[in-house]
Motif scaffolding. Sequence first.
Motif, PDB file in Angstrom:
ATOM      1  N   TYR A  10       1.029  -0.839   0.016  1.00 13.83           N
ATOM      2  CA  TYR A  10       0.107   0.290   0.046  1.00 13.83           C
ATOM      3  C   TYR A  10       0.797   1.295  -0.322  1.00 13.83           C
ATOM      4  O   TYR A  10       0.622   2.244  -0.791  1.00 13.83           O
ATOM      5  N   ASP A  13       1.993   2.628  -3.490  1.00 16.47           N
ATOM      6  CA  ASP A  13       0.984   2.376  -4.261  1.00 16.47           C
ATOM      7  C   ASP A  13      -0.040   3.759  -4.504  1.00 16.47           C
ATOM      8  O   ASP A  13       0.399   4.533  -3.470  1.00 16.47           O
ATOM      9  N   ASP A  15      -1.840   5.359  -6.223  1.00 15.36           N
ATOM     10  CA  ASP A  15      -3.326   5.766  -5.540  1.00 15.36           C
ATOM     11  C   ASP A  15      -3.441   6.023  -4.418  1.00 15.36           C
ATOM     12  O   ASP A  15      -4.216   6.769  -4.014  1.00 15.36           O
ATOM     13  N   PHE A  16      -2.130   5.066  -3.868  1.00 21.41           N
ATOM     14  CA  PHE A  16      -2.810   4.722  -2.059  1.00 21.41           C
ATOM     15  C   PHE A  16      -2.593   6.214  -1.352  1.00 21.41           C
ATOM     16  O   PHE A  16      -3.404   6.697  -0.808  1.00 21.41           O
ATOM     17  N   ARG A  18      -1.778   9.201  -3.140  1.00 22.58           N
ATOM     18  CA  ARG A  18      -2.869  10.560  -3.252  1.00 22.58           C
ATOM     19  C   ARG A  18      -4.194  10.214  -1.989  1.00 22.58           C
ATOM     20  O   ARG A  18      -4.677  11.270  -2.064  1.00 22.58           O
ATOM     21  N   PHE A  19      -4.262   9.029  -2.347  1.00 26.19           N
ATOM     22  CA  PHE A  19      -5.993   8.900  -1.200  1.00 26.19           C
ATOM     23  C   PHE A  19      -5.637   9.558   0.425  1.00 26.19           C
ATOM     24  O   PHE A  19      -6.060   9.985   1.037  1.00 26.19           O
ATOM     25  N   GLN A  27     -11.700   9.109  -4.014  1.00 30.02           N
ATOM     26  CA  GLN A  27     -11.290   8.690  -3.918  1.00 30.02           C
ATOM     27  C   GLN A  27     -11.375   7.738  -2.520  1.00 30.02           C
ATOM     28  O   GLN A  27     -11.024   6.514  -1.448  1.00 30.02           O
ATOM     29  N   TYR A  30     -14.411   4.707  -3.286  1.00 28.84           N
ATOM     30  CA  TYR A  30     -12.773   4.153  -4.036  1.00 28.84           C
ATOM     31  C   TYR A  30     -12.920   3.129  -2.891  1.00 28.84           C
ATOM     32  O   TYR A  30     -12.919   1.882  -2.398  1.00 28.84           O
ATOM     33  N   TRP A  31     -11.973   3.397  -1.701  1.00 30.29           N
ATOM     34  CA  TRP A  31     -11.072   2.876  -1.050  1.00 30.29           C
ATOM     35  C   TRP A  31     -12.361   2.299   0.206  1.00 30.29           C
ATOM     36  O   TRP A  31     -11.942   1.407   0.785  1.00 30.29           O
ATOM     37  N   SER A  77       3.985  11.439  -6.147  1.00 28.99           N
ATOM     38  CA  SER A  77       2.455  10.605  -6.360  1.00 28.99           C
ATOM     39  C   SER A  77       1.400  11.858  -6.468  1.00 28.99           C
ATOM     40  O   SER A  77       0.700  12.525  -7.127  1.00 28.99           O
TER      41      SER A  77
END
Length: 80
Positions: A10, A13, A15-16, A18-19, A27, A30-31, A77
Amino acid sequence: MTINDDILRYIKDADFIRFVFEGTPSQLNYWRGYIARRPEEKDAVLRSKYLLLHLDEMECQFSDAEIDGLKKRIQTSLSD
């Protein structure tokens, strides 16, 4: 905190990352959905988020070079 492969996956990642640091509504949705579909991942997701938000407290878990590398990964990121 023990850093295992699930957590490393994680925190590497984009995307993680940025979340964790941007946390847009999409976001977040999504999570939330991700955890609902994979409840066994909830602990790893929460621990990974905590780790990213508290990097400066993780000196005993990571070397200075590893922490610097993670911070650079975060900056990259977020700038993409």
